[in-house]
Design an enzyme around this catalytic site. Structure first.
Site, short mmCIF file in Angstrom:
data_model
loop_
_atom_site.label_atom_id
_atom_site.label_comp_id
_atom_site.label_asym_id
_atom_site.label_seq_id
_atom_site.Cartn_x
_atom_site.Cartn_y
_atom_site.Cartn_z
N ALA A 121 0.83 -1.21 0.00
CA ALA A 121 0.00 0.00 0.00
C ALA A 121 0.87 1.26 0.00
CB ALA A 121 -0.90 -0.01 1.23
N GLY A 177 0.38 -5.30 0.80
CA GLY A 177 -0.56 -5.34 -0.31
C GLY A 177 0.04 -5.99 -1.54
N GLU A 236 -0.58 -9.50 -1.08
CA GLU A 236 -2.03 -9.75 -1.18
C GLU A 236 -2.47 -9.76 -2.65
OE1 GLU A 236 -3.06 -6.64 1.78
OE2 GLU A 236 -4.28 -8.22 2.67
N GLU A 252 2.25 -5.82 7.89
CA GLU A 252 1.29 -4.82 8.41
C GLU A 252 1.29 -4.73 9.93
OE1 GLU A 252 0.77 -6.82 5.92
OE2 GLU A 252 -0.26 -5.76 4.30
#
Ligand code: NAD
Length: 699
Positions: free
Chosen positions: A65, A106, A109, A129
């Site tokens: 992210a 991310g 992910e 995270e």
């Protein structure tokens, strides 16, 4: 902006290339995710395209992210990662991720939402995270357990530690290790998937592997994690999510993950960890020393003094592959000092954390010398001799005579005036303080003390060096105790006063430890040794202002020969060979009698008062330091306390903690203490002003 993600059809493959340097952050507002979604949609309708390949240009697949978007509302109409991942589950043509460098947060992910994954050797894959006090909120907690099993997924998500490609292959997180340039390697892997007629393998449709009864596994995990990550809420919430992956259908698990993600994002702990993330990136920036300031190369170093600090400091250079000469007064002192260094390395070897070969390599960087002539070519010299101004001045006069022009001359003094030391040389522009913390080979903090005449080049070189030797350099101005110890002095002072007023060491320590420090002030004192501070206090006695309150308890403890763990007794007593502190009735008797001598009637002290007196002492002094410009920013003070003094990370450092309490509340307490206890508690003007304005220390 248009090429932030590129899409091209090559043969039967729809090639999606992330192109958002430096780390291919999956920025929502810049449209990275929307562009991936658009590319997939385009390819779905293209009969030529039989599979997709997603890969990153530049140094990595994706770092995850875009942290600058954190806590901000997303622009309407732009795809987010969870939305993209859900869409990828509906796609009927295989989507392959080809990963190089790293796929983190991310980034992983996104790869997990792909149907197949390949990576080159050396790739790192992880979900870090938790280090920001949150959890992977784009299906990571639901997809990873389905791919690698609940146990391994929980380990990875709760620790935040990445794994390498080999391990990822073993766990089934990737299907293959590929060789060569990533796009070409990925295409050849994806083309094979097409040739073999592979159907999309949606991670959401897999079942989670768990070789033991879920209830028992998660109960044990909760107990272990609660202990290991005391004070951090995210790891326990992560257990809830992984449990949901086992017990709930995918869609429900994802819903739960989203709810818990939002809950965690709002916690003070997560805000604190995010604050530190930015603080760590700010700390090396010096407003009047631009990044392009020229620096000098440090290819060789010298230490003056091979005592507790000198040896430890020298190890940092050897570890970084920089040859280091160590100068002592005699061969005997040299042998002793280097002997300690050798023993230190040997200890690490025996624990299996260093190879013998590596130890030999590092020891070979050391050279013991007894003459100044031998260090004349050093690029940097760090003085770590006795804490005595006359001795330090002598050393610097000699250094000034022998060292080559441009060499950096640094002092490791804790309490002496760096300007006064610099003034004995003809080159004060090359002099500064490098204040290491004990044990110097372990502690990450380095206060880089900018003296009045230190040049920008010298300062910039020292800050760069701190990174080379793996320290966190924080710029501090010249004052007694710089940032860390000046604040610590206030903290210890209050801890001592609390004893006189009615508390006992074990009560104070417990409050501070419950707050999140590994040890309270009295246990720290016993560990570090009480004699050093005693000597300093004796030296300062003559100049100590007579009207100020002074607690004699610490001196009386030392007068009894109790210097802490090393003498088997200090604020506590210790059984032979044990480091467990045992409250000692003799200490209690001494404290009670000291209260009487000082004319103080002992009262019950609440835990809340202990916490406020100790923490706000740090904060009020921190505010003075900030206002005087001794620290460049509040977040630098937080970094000093996190890396040098064991302040709990999840509270963000003392200044951030004060912000979370509310500066008006802090100020009211400080004002109250000022009325009750006098001058020491004079509210710092900056605190007063910010409280009045409803402001904060950190922006
Ligand atoms: P130490 O007594 O362990 O070591 C000092 C060493 O310097 C001794 O080995 C001594 O032989 C040598 N020495 C003395 N005069 C010398 C000279 N003229 N030339 C060459 N060598 C000489 O002391 P230490 O704890 O290592 O402290 C050294 C410095 O580091 C002090 O300024 C101290 O304030 C500072 N410091 C100490 C700590 C700590 O926790 N011990 C932390 C930060 C900074």
């Amino acid at each position: 902006m248009s090429d932030i993600v590129t899409y091209a059809v090559q043969g039967h493959l729809g090639l999606i290339t992330l192109n958002n340097p430096p780390v291919n952050a999956l920025s929502v507002s810049k449209g990275v995710l929307q562009r991936i979604l658009d590319a997939i949609k385009e390819g779905e309708h293209d009969p030529n395209v039989r599979a997709f390949l997603v890969h990153g240009s530049g140094r990595a697949f994706s770092g995850g992210a875009d942290i600058s978007e954190f806590g901000k509302p997303y622009p309407v109409g732009m795809a987010t990662l969870p939305a993209l991942a859900s869409y990828m589950d509906t796609v009927t043509k295989p989507i392959v991720a080809a990963i190089h460098g790293f796929a983190l947060g991310g980034g992983l992910e996104l790869a997990l939402a792909c149907h197949f994954r390949c990576a080159v050797a050396g790739t790192q894959l992880g979900l870090p995270e938790v280090k920001l006090g949150i959890l992977p909120g784009a299906h990571g907690t639901q997809r990873l357990p389905r791919v690698v099993g609940a146990e391994r997924a929980l380990d990875m998500i709760a620790s935040g530690e990445p794994i390498g490609a080999d391990k990822a292959l073993e766990l089934g997180l990737i299907d293959e290790i590929v060789k060569g340039e990533i796009a070409a390697a990925g295409m050849s892997f994806a083309n094979r998937m097409v040739r073999e007629g592979r159907e999309p393998r949606k991670t959401s449709a897999l079942t989670v592997k768990l070789d033991q009864p879920a209830t028992e596994f998660f109960a044990a995990a909760r107990a272990r994690i609660a202990k290991e990550y005391r004070g951090y809420p995210a790891p326990l919430v992560i257990v809830d999510c992984v449990e949901a992956a086992v017990t709930l259908p995918f869609a429900k698990g994802v819903q739960k993950e989203r709810e818990l993600f939002e809950k965690l994002r709002a916690t003070t702990e997560s805000k604190a960890l995010r604050h530190l993330f930015f603080a760590e990136r700010q700390v090396s920036k010096i407003p009047d020393v631009p990044e392009e300031t020229p620096t000098r190369e440090i290819k060789s170093a010298a230490l003056i003094g091979a005592g507790t600090m000198g040896g430890g400091i020298a190890m940092n250079f050897a570890n970084a592959g920089i040859p280091v000469k160590v100068l002592e007064l005699s061969q005997e002192a040299l042998d002793k000092g280097l002997g300690v260094v050798r023993k230190n390395y040997a200890g690490t070897v025996s624990k299996g954390r260093l190879s013998q070969e590596e130890m030999d390599k590092r020891m070979a960087q050391f050279k013991g010398v007894t003459s100044y002539d031998a260090i004349k070519n050093a690029d940097i010299v760090i003085e770590a001799v006795f804490e005595d101004m006359a001795v330090k001045k002598q050393v610097f006069e000699k250094l000034d005579k022998v060292c080559k022009p441009g060499a950096i001359l640094a002092t490791n003094t804790s309490t002496l005036d760096v300007n006064e030391i610099a003034a004995v040389t003809s080159r004060p522009e090359s002099v500064l303080g490098l204040h290491f913390f004990s044990p110097a080979n372990v502690m990450k903090l380095l206060e880089v003390v900018r003296a009045g005449k230190t040049s920008k080049e010298t300062l910039a070189t020292a800050m760069k060096l701190s990174k080379t030797i793996k320290k966190v350099g924080v710029v501090a101005g010249v004052c007694d105790g710089f940032i860390g110890n000046r604040m610590l002095h206030s903290y210890f002072r209050e801890a001592g006063f609390l004893l006189e007023e009615g508390a006992l060491p074990q009560q104070v320590d417990k409050v501070i430890e419950d707050f999140g420090f590994a040890m309270g002030p009295f246990r720290v004192g016993d560990l570090a040794g009480l004699d050093v501070g005693w000597l300093i206090r004796k030296r300062q006695a003559a100049t100590r202002p007579a009207h100020l309150r002074y607690s004699k308890v610490a001196d009386q403890i030392c007068e009894m020969g109790r210097f802490g763990q090393k003498t088997g007794a200090g604020w506590y007593r210790y059984e032979a060979g044990s480091r467990t502190p045992i409250p000692d009735p003799k200490v209690e008797a001494l404290i009670v009698s000291a209260s009487k001598q000082a004319g103080i009637e002992r009262r019950a002290i609440t835990d809340r008062e202990i916490l406020e007196r100790c923490m706000y002492a740090l904060v009020n002094t921190g505010a003075e330091i900030l206002e005087e410009g001794i620290a460049l920013r509040a977040s630098d003070i937080d970094i000093v306390y996190i890396y040098g003094y064991g302040f709990p990370r999840y509270r963000g450092g003392p200044m951030f903690y004060a912000d979370t309490v509310g500066l008006d509340k802090v100020y009211q307490s400080v004002k109250g203490f000022h009325q009750a206890h006098g001058e020491f508690w004079t509210p710092a003007p900056l605190l007063e002003r910010l409280a009045r304005e409803g402001g904060r220390f950190s922006g």
